[in-house]
Design a protein around this motif. Sequence first.
Motif, short mmCIF file in Angstrom:
data_model
loop_
_atom_site.label_atom_id
_atom_site.label_comp_id
_atom_site.label_asym_id
_atom_site.label_seq_id
_atom_site.Cartn_x
_atom_site.Cartn_y
_atom_site.Cartn_z
N LEU A 55 1.39 -0.32 9.47
CA LEU A 55 0.62 -1.54 8.72
C LEU A 55 -0.85 -1.41 9.29
O LEU A 55 -1.88 -1.69 8.33
N PRO A 56 -1.16 -1.04 10.69
CA PRO A 56 -2.49 -1.00 10.60
C PRO A 56 -3.57 -0.24 9.96
O PRO A 56 -4.50 -0.24 9.42
N ARG A 57 -2.73 1.15 9.55
CA ARG A 57 -3.43 2.24 8.83
C ARG A 57 -3.40 1.86 7.43
O ARG A 57 -4.42 2.12 6.59
N MET A 58 -2.41 0.94 6.81
CA MET A 58 -2.26 0.75 5.69
C MET A 58 -3.49 -0.54 5.36
O MET A 58 -4.28 -0.51 4.38
N ALA A 59 -3.60 -1.19 6.41
CA ALA A 59 -4.46 -2.40 6.15
C ALA A 59 -5.97 -1.97 6.10
O ALA A 59 -7.00 -2.33 5.56
N ALA A 60 -6.25 -0.76 6.65
CA ALA A 60 -7.56 -0.20 6.88
C ALA A 60 -7.91 0.79 5.52
O ALA A 60 -8.90 1.19 5.54
N GLY A 61 -6.64 0.96 4.94
CA GLY A 61 -6.99 1.82 3.60
C GLY A 61 -6.93 3.37 4.10
O GLY A 61 -6.95 4.08 3.18
N GLU A 62 -6.26 3.54 5.20
CA GLU A 62 -6.45 4.94 5.71
C GLU A 62 -5.05 5.71 5.04
O GLU A 62 -5.00 6.76 4.77
N VAL A 63 -4.11 4.88 4.83
CA VAL A 63 -2.60 5.29 4.41
C VAL A 63 -2.26 4.28 3.05
O VAL A 63 -2.75 3.19 2.98
N ILE A 64 -2.21 5.06 2.05
CA ILE A 64 -1.71 4.29 0.81
C ILE A 64 -0.17 4.04 0.76
O ILE A 64 0.32 5.23 0.87
N GLY A 65 0.13 3.13 0.19
CA GLY A 65 1.66 2.93 -0.17
C GLY A 65 2.09 2.65 -1.43
O GLY A 65 1.29 2.22 -2.22
N CYS A 66 3.46 2.94 -1.89
CA CYS A 66 3.79 2.74 -3.11
C CYS A 66 5.38 2.04 -2.73
O CYS A 66 5.78 1.76 -1.69
N PHE A 67 6.07 1.38 -3.86
CA PHE A 67 7.09 0.66 -3.75
C PHE A 67 8.07 1.27 -4.67
O PHE A 67 7.85 1.03 -5.93
N GLY A 68 9.16 1.89 -4.65
CA GLY A 68 10.15 2.38 -5.29
C GLY A 68 11.42 1.59 -5.67
O GLY A 68 12.16 1.79 -4.99
N LEU A 69 11.13 0.95 -6.53
CA LEU A 69 12.45 0.05 -7.18
C LEU A 69 12.85 0.34 -8.58
O LEU A 69 14.14 0.68 -8.93
N THR A 70 11.85 0.13 -9.40
CA THR A 70 12.35 0.30 -10.90
C THR A 70 12.72 1.75 -10.99
O THR A 70 12.38 2.88 -10.45
N GLU A 71 13.72 1.89 -11.77
CA GLU A 71 14.21 3.36 -12.42
C GLU A 71 14.26 3.45 -13.90
O GLU A 71 14.00 2.47 -14.50
N PRO A 72 14.40 4.59 -14.31
CA PRO A 72 14.17 5.00 -15.72
C PRO A 72 14.99 3.88 -16.86
O PRO A 72 14.73 3.80 -17.69
N ASP A 73 16.23 3.61 -16.10
CA ASP A 73 17.23 2.92 -17.21
C ASP A 73 17.63 1.55 -16.46
O ASP A 73 18.19 0.49 -16.85
N PHE A 74 16.66 1.38 -15.31
CA PHE A 74 16.91 -0.13 -14.51
C PHE A 74 15.52 -0.82 -14.04
O PHE A 74 15.06 -0.35 -13.22
N GLY A 75 15.29 -1.48 -14.99
CA GLY A 75 13.98 -2.21 -14.79
C GLY A 75 14.17 -3.72 -14.54
O GLY A 75 14.28 -4.00 -13.38
N SER A 76 14.74 -4.53 -15.60
CA SER A 76 14.90 -5.95 -15.33
C SER A 76 16.25 -6.19 -14.67
O SER A 76 16.43 -7.19 -14.23
N ASN A 77 17.15 -5.13 -14.45
CA ASN A 77 18.38 -5.06 -13.83
C ASN A 77 18.35 -4.11 -12.61
O ASN A 77 19.08 -3.11 -12.64
N PRO A 78 17.47 -4.33 -11.58
CA PRO A 78 17.41 -3.52 -10.54
C PRO A 78 18.74 -3.21 -9.91
O PRO A 78 18.89 -2.27 -8.93
N ALA A 79 19.65 -4.33 -9.77
CA ALA A 79 21.20 -4.19 -9.12
C ALA A 79 21.71 -2.88 -9.62
O ALA A 79 22.69 -2.39 -8.92
N GLY A 80 21.39 -2.46 -10.72
CA GLY A 80 22.13 -1.33 -11.18
C GLY A 80 21.58 0.13 -11.20
O GLY A 80 21.94 1.11 -11.58
#
Length: 394
Positions: free
Chosen positions: A123-148
């Motif tokens: 978190l400290p490095r991300m808050a400073a912009g030294e480290v960039i993060g991404c969030f991997g949830l959506t898939e090619p066949d599962f957007g609105s239904n992430p449970a699948g």
Amino acid sequence: MAIPQSPLGLFGTDALIGEEDRAIRDTVRRYVEDKVRPHLAGWYESGEIPARDLAKELGGLGVLGMHLEGYGCAGTSATAYGLACMELEAGDSGLRSLVSVQGSLAMFAIWQHGSEEQKQEWLPRMAAGEVIGCFGLTEPDFGSNPAGMRTRAVRDGGDWVLEGTKMWITNGSVADVAVVWAQVQEGAEEKIRGFVVPTDTPGFTAPAIKQKMSLRASVTSELVLDGVRVPASAMLPKARGLAGPLSCLNEARYGIVFGALGAARDCLETALAYSGEREIFDKPLAGYQLTQAKLADMTLELGKAMLLALHLGRLKDAGTLTPAQVSLGKLNNVREALAIARECRTLLGAAGITLEYPIMRHANNLESVLTYEGTSEVHQLVIGQALTGRAAFR
């Protein structure tokens, strides 16, 4: 010559915002105007953005994870965060998306669901912009239904091995760390669990998605996990089930409630200025009744949306904001922002389709904002469930 009235100034909304929150908003506005706006048309046209440089500047500005407390984060009010999102998106939705994904998705996931060691490490490095993060949830066949989702994490000794593919991931190709959600076998059940994955882990690749007509000034990627091995300590210990990633999405959706208004305001202010200068049949376009009717209607919708956003900000600061209320805000404000962008485009005529003016860029971007982090249809169903007590998602 008559001086045009500011659309939100007509509503007097500044009187509803505290002095500290206004100061934060104005600081972000100046940064966007001075440092970012001169480059946006070029970034959009080329489909390239200097994400790493921007992350460091935004970290120095204090907006990355600004509404979180501790670990180098500013700990501002939720309203201040919303106002910052509005100013960032007045520049470009891609800029707000970079900040939103960094702070409300990747950082929030670690802050809310991570171990103390994970928080201290990232978190400290991300808050400073030294480290960039991404969030991997959506898939090619599962957007609105992430449970699948099909991405799986399998225990192998003291490690976890991840296999799967994620799609439409903002920041993916430039990220140093990814929060990846996967199905895990726990006893007789499968549960969704989150993992903090350094992107230099063998088997992790993030090919960029280039052929976009929207969010061109933004990094969008696929994530490919091919035997990605991480230690047991990479799992987010406090996130079990779909509630984990959905809690992060609610944070990001809240930012969109304000952010979309920035794009709408920029379009409306551009249309006001243009119509005051453009002469049609020997008088300014702004002097015609049809033009004024359009401007009045758009100002009314922008002002109502702003009042809704500020109300939701107060609820969030009080700790009482519900997911259904966030859906109310995203559904209304993105819908109205897109309608405003389209109507403003008509006032500029042919000039409205060029990158000399920001309107078509905003309109194209808002087409993505309309459907990411919950389509309009999904938010209608969330609201419908809150009203009726009946889930109609399937």
